[in-house]
Scaffold this active site. Structure first.
Site, PDB file in Angstrom:
ATOM      1  CB  THR A  86      -4.482 -48.384  39.921  1.00 53.29           C
ATOM      2  OG1 THR A  86      -4.994 -48.395  38.701  1.00 53.29           O
ATOM      3  CG2 THR A  86      -3.398 -49.454  40.110  1.00 53.29           C
ATOM      4  N   GLY A  88      -7.182 -44.361  39.652  1.00 53.18           N
ATOM      5  CA  GLY A  88      -7.791 -43.885  38.582  1.00 53.18           C
ATOM      6  C   GLY A  88      -8.743 -44.980  37.868  1.00 53.18           C
ATOM      7  CB  CYS A  89      -8.077 -48.434  36.719  1.00 53.48           C
ATOM      8  SG  CYS A  89      -6.382 -47.971  36.224  1.00 53.48           S
ATOM      9  CB  SER A  90     -10.496 -48.456  41.429  1.00 54.53           C
ATOM     10  OG  SER A  90      -9.850 -49.645  41.629  1.00 54.53           O
ATOM     11  CG  LEU A  94     -14.480 -51.232  36.807  1.00 57.81           C
ATOM     12  CD1 LEU A  94     -14.836 -51.898  35.759  1.00 57.81           C
ATOM     13  CD2 LEU A  94     -13.869 -52.127  37.849  1.00 57.81           C
TER      14      LEU A  94
END
Length: 197
Positions: A86, A88-90, A94
């Site tokens: 996703t 924001g996560c990528s 992370l």
């Protein structure tokens, strides 16, 4: 006879159409609220004995990993995201941990674990393609949201229970630092974690 035949055909069509009708979605009233409410994880809590799934290369069968055993005797950073791949996560969460691996190790962190409720195959692919696995981050699936619910951080609803964004540090299985995304997502990113170690 014709009217009887028409009535029979209409009855059959009505019955068959209801068989293919979508399943009624119930509102989240008492059904979900009746489940045991769990307090949000906090400093001093123990990492629970929950088996997470570790995806393997080349689509091999995922391996079960007992999180409490994995954390035993180590200083560990655990961060969770709502979903692999996703935006924001990528793009933010992370990568902040990928670039901070040397600094985390300098602060005594022996292992960094990324958790999401995606299946183990998705987590393995995300770790491999993002560069996170090469940086030494372990990507674990919480496929039934067992850890997420035990931490009191589940986002219930839809087809996939997701985890709220968080980070924590545990030493020998005890949470020593906890970072919530309640105020802002960046509170859970590696720079904030590092500034508090």
């Amino acid at each position: 006879m014709k009217s009887y035949l028409k009535l029979s055909i209409v009855s059959i069509l009505a019955a068959s159409s209801s068989a293919f009708a979508p399943i009624r979605q119930y509102s989240r009233s008492t059904a979900l609220k009746m489940s045991t409410e769990v307090s949000e994880i906090k400093v001093g809590d123990k990492i629970p004995e929950i088996v997470m799934m570790d995806g393997q290369a080349d689509y091999e069968k995922p391996v079960g990993v007992n999180l409490a055993e994995l954390c035993k005797g180590k200083k560990v950073a655990i961060f969770a995201v709502p979903g692999a791949f996703t935006p924001g996560c990528s793009k933010s969460h992370l990568p902040s941990f990928i670039t901070a691996q040397d600094e985390l190790k300098a602060k005594g962190v022996e292992l960094t674990i990324c958790v999401a409720t995606n299946d183990a195959y998705v987590m393995e692919a995300w770790g491999r393609t993002s560069g996170g696995a090469d940086a030494g981050i372990m990507f674990l699936s919480d496929p039934d949201a067992e850890l997420t619910r035990a931490f009191g951080l589940s986002i219930e609803g839809g087809t996939l229970v997701r985890s709220k964004r968080y980070s924590l540090i545990a030493e020998d299985g005890i949470v020593t630092h906890y970072f919530s995304s309640a105020e802002q997502s960046s509170d859970t990113w590696a720079p904030n974690v590092l500034s508090n170690l």
